[in-house]
Enzyme design. Structure first.
Site, PDB file in Angstrom:
ATOM      1  N   CYS A  78       0.859  -1.180   0.000  1.00  0.00           N
ATOM      2  CA  CYS A  78       0.000   0.000   0.000  1.00  0.00           C
ATOM      3  C   CYS A  78       0.894   1.228   0.000  1.00  0.00           C
ATOM      4  O   CYS A  78       1.593   1.498   0.984  1.00  0.00           O
ATOM      5  CB  CYS A  78      -0.922  -0.002   1.219  1.00  0.00           C
TER       6      CYS A  78
ATOM      7  N   GLU B  39     -10.526  -0.560  -5.154  1.00  0.00           N
ATOM      8  CA  GLU B  39      -9.519  -1.458  -4.598  1.00  0.00           C
ATOM      9  C   GLU B  39     -10.139  -2.795  -4.219  1.00  0.00           C
ATOM     10  O   GLU B  39     -11.199  -2.842  -3.590  1.00  0.00           O
ATOM     11  CB  GLU B  39      -8.857  -0.830  -3.372  1.00  0.00           C
TER      12      GLU B  39
ATOM     13  N   GLY C 284      -1.933   2.233  -7.037  1.00  0.00           N
ATOM     14  CA  GLY C 284      -2.770   2.521  -8.201  1.00  0.00           C
ATOM     15  C   GLY C 284      -2.287   3.737  -8.963  1.00  0.00           C
ATOM     16  O   GLY C 284      -2.273   3.753 -10.204  1.00  0.00           O
TER      17      GLY C 284
END
Length: 463
Positions: A257, A397, A409
């Site tokens: 992340c 997501e 992303g």
């Protein structure tokens, strides 16, 4: 508890006397989790998509509509016999009508159940000892096919509520009833956000968390919990300054992340757990190096070396028989899209469009996430290129739904834009998201992600 597989031609609809002889126990902090555990213990396969076949007796038709709506909202297709189908249509529901056994020898309720299209059967039709009855044959067929058969409206409603919750077999905590805690456990947490991508952070250097999956499902809920896009654990590492473990809203563990790791970096600097301007953090997609920038002595912006972008189809993975998927036409949910696939430690599918605000992400996002093209599910980005250095995007997501930002992303989008000739390599690209802006630089060797990180508040929870 009965093994109906061994009782030939016996109806599996039990009366109250027999129901009371077999019970399961689900222990949890919430009703949804306890119910999920109970249903799993009772032998139910908790499938969250597919078909539901419904046939109910007349007294139950006034209640079945509201229950059926829950299954439709979850994405199930409804099948029903004629009378029940008409009732469901009166509730405004789409339903596929199925002939009864005596009405059609070739295509009927039994052949439907045998077809593999049905994941749950709701059958409250009259019980009986006569094996030739349609209702008995249907329920017997569910036993043979190992399909959950719900013989009361209350059970069907409870199952729908449990399926609606984000709990799964992987996010429920096993409880040893012989060694249960005698007092509540207290855990300290820090709420942090990067570009609106907010998580609940737990320092696991000094406290132990046994079920982070369930913790994420429960406390990341924005109405009944602390609220966030998930939970992130800051753990000791043998190979780096710290290890990051990230869990989505549904309890599934993510590999990386980009926004979350910047917050982990800030946490480590703010709590004097590292010195200098750089920090190394272990993730499931490798060790990432972060450089910190301070304002008035406080770290507020960090750059992450995200590593190389992966474009090989087999490594992303994407089930398209080509070395790379660049601007490839595919059909998802009956609509054709041109996708570019990139992995930044997790899989991404990028679609370029003229207006990101017109995308019905609540509808389209799950179709992308769960498409057969993506064996490990996928994060879906819908992108408008404003100019060579500016991109606007929205993201769905996997495991969390639409979020205000996604660091990996944003990196994937910048890479896709360069690979499609829309932006330039080795130059900063500003990616505009709902939660703010991120700056990406795509080089031959790596992808750099720069953005701010912020502490929102700290607190303590009891379990």
């Amino acid at each position: 508890v009965f093994s109906f597989e061994k009782l030939i031609n016996v109806d599996n609809q039990l009366g109250p006397e027999m129901k009371s002889t077999g019970e399961v126990l689900g222990i949890a902090n919430t009703l949804e989790e306890a119910l999920y555990k109970g249903l799993i213990a009772a032998g139910y396969k908790m499938t969250k998509q597919g078909g539901v076949f419904i046939t109910v007796r007349n007294p139950d038709k006034k209640e079945i509509g509201d229950v059926a709506k829950k299954y439709v909202a979850l994405g199930f297709t409804l099948y029903a016999t004629k009378g029940t189908a008409q009732t469901l249509r009166n509730y405004g529901l789409d339903v596929i009508e199925v002939d009864k056994i005596h009405e059609n020898d070739k295509e009927n309720t039994l052949t439907l159940i045998e077809s593999g299209k049905i994941n749950y059967v709701i059958s409250t039709s009259s019980k009986g000892r006569i094996p030739t009855r349609d209702s008995v044959k249907i329920r017997r067929k569910t036993v043979e096919r190992n399909i959950p058969c719900l013989t009361s409206i209350d059970t069907a409603n409870a199952l729908a509520d449990s399926l609606k919750s984000r709990y799964s077999e992987y996010s429920t905590e096993l409880v040893d009833i012989n060694n249960m805690r005698t007092q509540k456990m207290k855990l300290r947490f820090t709420k942090m956000q990067g570009c609106g991508n907010d998580y609940i952070y737990f320092n696991c250097f000094h406290q132990k968390i046994n079920n982070p999956e369930g913790l994420s499902v429960r406390f990341a809920d924005r109405r009944y919990g602390i609220g966030g896009d998930g939970v992130i654990l800051i753990c000791p590492s043998d190979v780096a300054d710290a290890k990051m473990r990230m869990f989505n809203l549904d309890g599934s563990e993510g590999k990386m992340c980009g926004n979350g790791i910047r917050c982990v970096g800030k946490y480590l600097f703010d709590h004097n757990m590292v010195q200098g301007d750089t920090v190394k953090i272990e993730t499931l997609s490798g060790i990432k190096t972060l450089k910190a920038y301070r304002h008035d002595g406080v770290v507020d912006v960090l750059t992450v070396d995200m590593g190389r972008a992966v474009l090989a189809s087999s490594e992303i993975p994407v089930a398209i028989n080509k070395p790379r998927v660049i601007n490839e036409p595919v059909t998802i949910g009956g609509v054709e899209y041109n996708i570019t696939c990139v992995s930044m430690g997790n899989p991404h599918s990028v679609v370029f469009c003229n207006n990101v605000d017109k995308i019905d992400l609540e509808k389209v996002g799950p179709l992308f996430e769960n498409s057969e093209l993506f064996p490990e599910r996928v994060n879906a980005e819908f992108v408008k290129v404003i100019d060579e250095h500016t991109i606007e995007m929205r993201v769905w997501e996997r495991g969390s739904g639409e979020t205000w930002a996604c660091g990996t992303g944003a990196c994937a989008v910048a890479v896709a834009a360069v690979e499609n000739g829309l932006c330039k390599k080795n130059e900063p690209i500003t990616v505009k998201l709902k939660g703010g802006n991120l700056v990406i630089e795509y080089t031959d060797d790596t992808v750099y992600l720069t953005g701010y990180a912020e502490t929102v508040f700290e607190g303590e929870i009891e379990l």
